[in-house]
Design an enzyme around this catalytic site. Structure first.
Site, short mmCIF file in Angstrom:
data_model
loop_
_atom_site.label_atom_id
_atom_site.label_comp_id
_atom_site.label_asym_id
_atom_site.label_seq_id
_atom_site.Cartn_x
_atom_site.Cartn_y
_atom_site.Cartn_z
CG PHE A 23 -1.93 1.18 1.13
CD1 PHE A 23 -1.55 2.49 1.38
CD2 PHE A 23 -3.23 0.93 0.76
CE1 PHE A 23 -2.46 3.53 1.27
CE2 PHE A 23 -4.15 1.96 0.65
CZ PHE A 23 -3.76 3.26 0.90
CG ASP A 48 5.63 4.01 1.67
OD1 ASP A 48 4.62 3.84 0.95
OD2 ASP A 48 5.62 4.71 2.70
CE LYS A 101 -0.36 5.93 7.49
NZ LYS A 101 -1.81 5.97 7.74
CB THR A 139 0.33 25.73 -3.87
OG1 THR A 139 -0.32 25.60 -5.13
CG2 THR A 139 0.13 27.12 -3.31
C1 LIG Z 1 2.87 2.59 3.71
C2 LIG Z 1 1.95 3.70 3.30
N1 LIG Z 1 2.30 4.49 2.25
C3 LIG Z 1 1.49 5.49 1.83
C4 LIG Z 1 0.30 5.74 2.45
C5 LIG Z 1 -0.57 6.88 1.96
O1 LIG Z 1 -0.56 7.90 2.91
P1 LIG Z 1 -1.77 8.93 2.93
O2 LIG Z 1 -1.90 9.46 1.54
O3 LIG Z 1 -2.99 8.15 3.40
O4 LIG Z 1 -1.34 9.97 3.92
C6 LIG Z 1 -0.10 4.98 3.56
C7 LIG Z 1 -1.41 5.30 4.22
N2 LIG Z 1 -1.94 4.34 5.11
C8 LIG Z 1 -3.24 4.08 5.10
C9 LIG Z 1 -3.84 3.28 5.98
S1 LIG Z 1 -5.48 3.05 5.66
C10 LIG Z 1 -5.40 4.03 4.34
C11 LIG Z 1 -6.55 4.26 3.48
O5 LIG Z 1 -6.42 5.15 2.61
O6 LIG Z 1 -7.54 3.52 3.64
C12 LIG Z 1 -4.13 4.55 4.16
C13 LIG Z 1 0.74 3.91 3.98
O7 LIG Z 1 0.39 3.12 5.02
#
Ligand SMILES: Cc1ncc(COP(=O)(O)O)c(CNc2csc(C(=O)O)c2)c1O
Length: 461
Positions: free
Chosen positions: A179, A288, A319, A343
């Protein structure tokens, strides 16, 4: 300053949450809302909802609350009049940064720069950090391939209509179960749930197998090493195959622990070998750390557990660091302005809060605390797994970044809801796992609060 135990007044969601969720349904999609929160009353490890329920939070906003709710040190940052401007005047940092910004980065983010990476670019969230890290890898790859950073006329004209050579046939290699975010490029490297990807066009980029290990790791060393060797061989084959397809892999992206995909671990040797394979084939290596970064594994960066001298070319974060962005090595720097750009390019107010979080982590020795608390948590999970072998399996974790598998998805989902009604907020991941994502201030007595609730639920199951 925090509460001493959960206190439940209603089922969750309670009546006030239900009313607000209904109202929200008139404004936007409300189907993912768990309940509405009273953030003013939430403290430390305890999240309070709008119906007055006080719950021990072991999920912390999808692993994004570093030192608990309303930490006095962070409230002090916000109330300091010297910081007012940073909260009120949001700059376009790429063109008009505030005088203090160099110092803030030097005293803040750069103090936790991963080994070998001495540059950092702020972004807003995990997805936009990864999107721009991917772009940096593509630009780096093309400058190397072209032998110069000066584009040809054909490059410039063709890219305007999304054609080669200006828009090159390059790829990013990712792993099954990964992910990396929900924006278009990230989504092409995300393979955890169909609902994330459904109906969105994607790219023909290679997807390598992530090792499916047996736990505890130290009791399955031989078979796990064989599984990792299989995955490494397939990964290298894919890199070669995609080169022959005319879509060379510009970068390899991987999580140190695949979180959304189900808390899938691999050994330090796996990642070090993978990094070597990437370098051998001229691919950048992007780690990541959006979910694993910020201290939950007992090291600030999960990849530090590999003990590698040269772990990555890019490390992305968000996070628990309260701001998004990515660290990178010199040669990944783009040569011209406005190529990695938007921006805001981050938010100085979040950097202020992060600097204070880092102070608290150091002053309270929180990484050592996380390691100690994690041992108690994982030890408790092992004990429950031994007591309920038909319900629980594959207890695993590093620091408090732990997980355990439940026999069936429906039972996992039911246990999470029952735990919440008993004052403990948990999260799921993958098909069968419950994942633990407490704040760095989660202590052993909080572990026992969780274990008491969880073991009662298992006994009643
Ligand atoms: C390893 C890793 N890389 C990138 C991301 C994306 O981060 P955001 O864009 O959500 O801030 C995440 C975000 N985590 C996440 C947990 S539940 C979720 C969702 O969109 O359902 C997103 C991550 O765990």
């Amino acid at each position: 300053y925090e509460y001493d135990r959960p206190l439940m007044k209603t089922q969750v969601p309670g009546p006030r949450s239900k009313e607000l969720t209904k109202q929200m349904g008139q404004i936007q999609n409300n189907t993912a809302i768990n309940f509405f929160c009273n953030y003013e009353e939430s403290r430390g490890n305890f999240l309070v909802d709008v119906d007055g329920n006080r719950m021990l939070d072991v999920y912390t906003q999808i692993a994004s609350i570093p030192i608990g709710y309303n930490h006095p040190a962070l409230l002090k940052v916000v109330s300091d009049p010297n910081n007012a401007s940073a909260f009120v005047n949001r700059p376009a940092l790429g063109i008009l940064p505030p005088e203090s910004f160099v110092n803030k980065l030097t005293e803040g983010l750069l103090t936790v720069a991963p080994k070998g990476l001495n540059r950092v670019q702020n972004m807003a969230c995990g997805s936009c950090s990864n999107e721009n890290a991917f772009k940096a890898m593509f630009i780096w790859y093309r400058n190397k391939e072209r032998g110069t950073s000066i584009p040809s006329d054909a490059d410039l004209s063709s890219c305007m209509i999304n054609q080669t050579p200006g828009c090159p046939e390059l790829s990013i290699l990712s792993f099954s179960g990964a992910f990396h975010g929900r924006t278009m490029g990230c989504l092409a490297t995300t393979h955890s749930k169909p609902i994330h990807k459904l109906d969105v066009p994607s790219f023909d980029w290679p997807i390598a197998p992530f090792p499916r290990l047996q736990y505890p790791l130290d009791e399955h060393v031989r078979e796990n090493a064989q599984e990792e060797a299989r995955c490494l061989e397939e990964t290298e084959d894919l890199i070669v195959k995609w080169r022959h397809k005319g879509m060379p892999v510009a970068g390899v992206v991987i999580e140190p622990i695949q979180a959304e995909g189900g808390d899938n671990h691999a050994s330090a040797a796996f990642f070090i070998s993978l990094r070597k394979i990437a370098s051998k084939h001229g691919c950048a290596f992007h780690v990541d750390e959006v979910q694993t970064g910020g201290g939950a594994t007992g090291r600030f960066w999960a990849h530090e557990h590999w003990g590698a001298e040269d772990p990555a070319d890019i490390v992305s974060f968000s996070k628990k660091l309260l701001t998004g962005g990515f660290f990178y090595r010199d040669e990944m720097e783009t040569d011209k302005p406005y190529r990695i750009f938007n921006t805001w390019m981050g938010d100085p107010s979040k950097n202020l809060l992060l600097a204070e979080v880092l102070n608290v982590i150091r002053q309270e020795n929180l990484l050592a605390e996380v390691t100690r608390t994690g041992k108690a948590l994982l030890g408790g999970l092992y004990e429950l797994q031994a007591k309920y072998p038909n319900l629980l399996s594959r207890a695993r974790g590093q620091g408090t970044f732990c997980a355990i598998d439940i026999c069936k998805a429906s039972v996992r989902d039911k246990l999470i809801l029952q735990a919440r009604d008993n004052g403990v907020i948990l999260g799921g991941c993958g098909d069968l796992s419950i994942r633990f994502r407490p704040a760095l201030i989660f202590k052993e007595h909080h572990v026992h609060m969780f274990l008491n609730v969880f073991s009662d639920l298992l006994a009643a199951h």
